[in-house]
Design a protein around this motif. Structure first.
Motif, short mmCIF file in Angstrom:
data_model
loop_
_atom_site.label_atom_id
_atom_site.label_comp_id
_atom_site.label_asym_id
_atom_site.label_seq_id
_atom_site.Cartn_x
_atom_site.Cartn_y
_atom_site.Cartn_z
N ILE A 120 45.44 45.92 41.74
CA ILE A 120 46.10 44.76 41.17
C ILE A 120 45.34 43.54 41.68
O ILE A 120 45.34 43.30 42.88
CB ILE A 120 47.58 44.68 41.58
CG1 ILE A 120 48.28 45.99 41.20
CG2 ILE A 120 48.27 43.49 40.92
CD1 ILE A 120 49.62 46.17 41.87
N PRO A 121 44.62 42.83 40.82
CA PRO A 121 44.52 42.99 39.37
C PRO A 121 43.53 44.08 38.96
O PRO A 121 42.61 44.42 39.70
CB PRO A 121 43.99 41.63 38.92
CG PRO A 121 43.15 41.15 40.06
CD PRO A 121 43.86 41.66 41.31
N GLY A 162 42.77 49.57 16.00
CA GLY A 162 41.92 48.89 15.03
C GLY A 162 41.44 47.55 15.53
O GLY A 162 40.61 46.90 14.90
N LYS A 163 41.99 47.11 16.67
CA LYS A 163 41.56 45.87 17.30
C LYS A 163 41.04 46.19 18.70
O LYS A 163 41.35 47.23 19.28
CB LYS A 163 42.72 44.88 17.41
CG LYS A 163 43.23 44.43 16.05
CD LYS A 163 44.22 43.30 16.18
CE LYS A 163 44.64 42.78 14.81
NZ LYS A 163 45.53 41.62 14.90
N VAL A 164 40.24 45.29 19.24
CA VAL A 164 39.83 45.40 20.64
C VAL A 164 41.01 44.88 21.47
O VAL A 164 41.58 43.83 21.18
CB VAL A 164 38.56 44.57 20.91
CG1 VAL A 164 38.22 44.56 22.40
CG2 VAL A 164 37.39 45.12 20.10
N LEU A 165 41.39 45.64 22.49
CA LEU A 165 42.55 45.29 23.29
C LEU A 165 42.15 45.11 24.76
O LEU A 165 41.51 45.98 25.34
CB LEU A 165 43.61 46.40 23.19
CG LEU A 165 44.88 46.23 24.01
CD1 LEU A 165 45.65 44.97 23.60
CD2 LEU A 165 45.78 47.46 23.88
N VAL A 166 42.51 43.98 25.32
CA VAL A 166 42.28 43.69 26.73
C VAL A 166 43.62 43.86 27.45
O VAL A 166 44.61 43.24 27.08
CB VAL A 166 41.75 42.26 26.94
CG1 VAL A 166 41.57 41.95 28.43
CG2 VAL A 166 40.44 42.06 26.19
N ILE A 167 43.64 44.73 28.45
CA ILE A 167 44.85 44.97 29.24
C ILE A 167 44.61 44.47 30.65
O ILE A 167 43.63 44.85 31.30
CB ILE A 167 45.21 46.47 29.27
CG1 ILE A 167 45.53 46.96 27.85
CG2 ILE A 167 46.39 46.74 30.21
CD1 ILE A 167 45.74 48.45 27.75
N ASN A 168 45.49 43.61 31.14
CA ASN A 168 45.36 43.05 32.48
C ASN A 168 46.61 43.36 33.29
O ASN A 168 47.72 43.02 32.90
CB ASN A 168 45.15 41.53 32.40
CG ASN A 168 45.07 40.87 33.76
OD1 ASN A 168 45.92 40.07 34.12
ND2 ASN A 168 44.05 41.20 34.52
N VAL A 169 46.42 44.05 34.43
CA VAL A 169 47.51 44.38 35.34
C VAL A 169 47.63 43.25 36.37
O VAL A 169 46.64 42.91 37.03
CB VAL A 169 47.26 45.72 36.05
CG1 VAL A 169 48.42 46.06 36.98
CG2 VAL A 169 47.03 46.84 35.04
N TRP A 170 48.83 42.68 36.50
CA TRP A 170 48.99 41.53 37.39
C TRP A 170 50.38 41.50 38.00
O TRP A 170 51.30 42.18 37.55
CB TRP A 170 48.73 40.23 36.62
CG TRP A 170 49.70 39.99 35.47
CD1 TRP A 170 49.60 40.47 34.20
CD2 TRP A 170 50.90 39.21 35.51
NE1 TRP A 170 50.67 40.05 33.44
CE2 TRP A 170 51.48 39.27 34.21
CE3 TRP A 170 51.55 38.47 36.50
CZ2 TRP A 170 52.66 38.61 33.89
CZ3 TRP A 170 52.73 37.81 36.18
CH2 TRP A 170 53.29 37.89 34.88
N GLY A 171 50.51 40.70 39.05
CA GLY A 171 51.80 40.43 39.67
C GLY A 171 51.85 38.96 40.06
O GLY A 171 50.83 38.39 40.46
N SER A 172 53.00 38.36 39.96
CA SER A 172 53.11 36.93 40.29
C SER A 172 52.86 36.67 41.77
O SER A 172 52.49 35.57 42.16
CB SER A 172 54.51 36.41 39.91
OG SER A 172 55.49 36.98 40.76
N TRP A 173 53.03 37.70 42.61
CA TRP A 173 52.90 37.62 44.06
C TRP A 173 51.44 37.78 44.51
O TRP A 173 51.14 37.66 45.70
CB TRP A 173 53.74 38.75 44.69
CG TRP A 173 53.51 40.04 43.96
CD1 TRP A 173 54.23 40.51 42.89
CD2 TRP A 173 52.47 40.98 44.18
NE1 TRP A 173 53.69 41.70 42.45
CE2 TRP A 173 52.61 42.00 43.21
CE3 TRP A 173 51.42 41.07 45.10
CZ2 TRP A 173 51.75 43.09 43.15
CZ3 TRP A 173 50.57 42.16 45.03
CH2 TRP A 173 50.73 43.15 44.06
N CYS A 174 50.53 38.05 43.59
CA CYS A 174 49.16 38.44 43.89
C CYS A 174 48.21 37.25 43.76
O CYS A 174 47.98 36.78 42.64
CB CYS A 174 48.77 39.57 42.93
SG CYS A 174 47.03 39.97 42.88
#
Length: 200
Positions: free
Chosen positions: A164-165, A80-92
């Motif tokens: 990634i990302p 019911g909401k717009v969802l932003v998904i972000n794939v990340w790593g602290s090493w990137c």
């Protein structure tokens, strides 16, 4: 543990490792490869953003598990909401470059029916992930996914995360509307969200 079960577990680990390795090879530089055409139901714009027309979007899988803060999260709760998904790593390095942009946009749009969820991957513990969030002031939650299992929930041939990302925009019906396989600036991220948010 039986020899058969041990072989099954070894095979599963090999498949997961291969998938994560493939993601890494195509990522954390200029991003992965993107493209559409054929019968994939999505097109790549001149800005490198893949989009799917309203009636041709694939349903996003439910992503659930523990966040890097040890809480439980399910993307099903955001329907019911717009969802932003972000794939990340602290090493990137590209992930580090885009992190403040994501936080800035999140703060601007969170009151408009938009939620953000990160997927932290390939960090061997939550310690560097927590340090990353603190350094860049990231206040939205991230699932802890060290082996890339969350990314494997997406069907092949859809706007699935392949680098990634990676960033996905999920519409209010839980379908994948847009994808980027590269680090994003504020303007590009806003341009992904705005048309999906405008949909009724």
């Amino acid at each position: 543990m039986s020899a058969r079960r041990a072989r099954s577990r070894t095979a599963l680990l090999a498949v997961t490792s291969a998938a994560v390795a493939a993601l890494t090879l195509s990522a954390c530089g200029s991003g992965g490869t993107s493209g559409g055409g054929g019968d994939t139901n999505f097109v790549t714009g001149s800005n490198g953003i893949d989009t799917a027309a309203h009636g041709k979007r694939a349903t996003a899988p439910e992503l659930s598990g523990q966040t890097i803060d040890g809480k439980q999260l399910s993307t099903a709760d955001y329907k019911g909401k717009v969802l932003v998904i972000n794939v990340w790593g602290s090493w990137c390095p590209p992930c580090r470059a885009e992190a403040k942009n994501f936080q800035t946009v999140y703060e601007d749009v969170k009151g408009q029916g938009v939620e953000f969820v990160g997927i932290n991957t390939r960090d061997t513990s939550t310690t560097p992930a927590k340090a990353f969030e603190k350094e860049f002031g990231v206040s939205y939650p991230s699932l802890y996914d060290p082996t890339g299992k969350q990314m494997l929930r997406f069907d092949k041939g859809t706007l699935n995360p392949q680098a990634i990302p990676s960033t996905l925009v999920i519409d209010r019906q839980g379908r994948i509307a847009a994808r980027a396989l590269m680090p994003l600036g504020e303007d590009t991220l806003r341009s992904m969200i705005k048309p999906v948010l405008a949909e009724k």
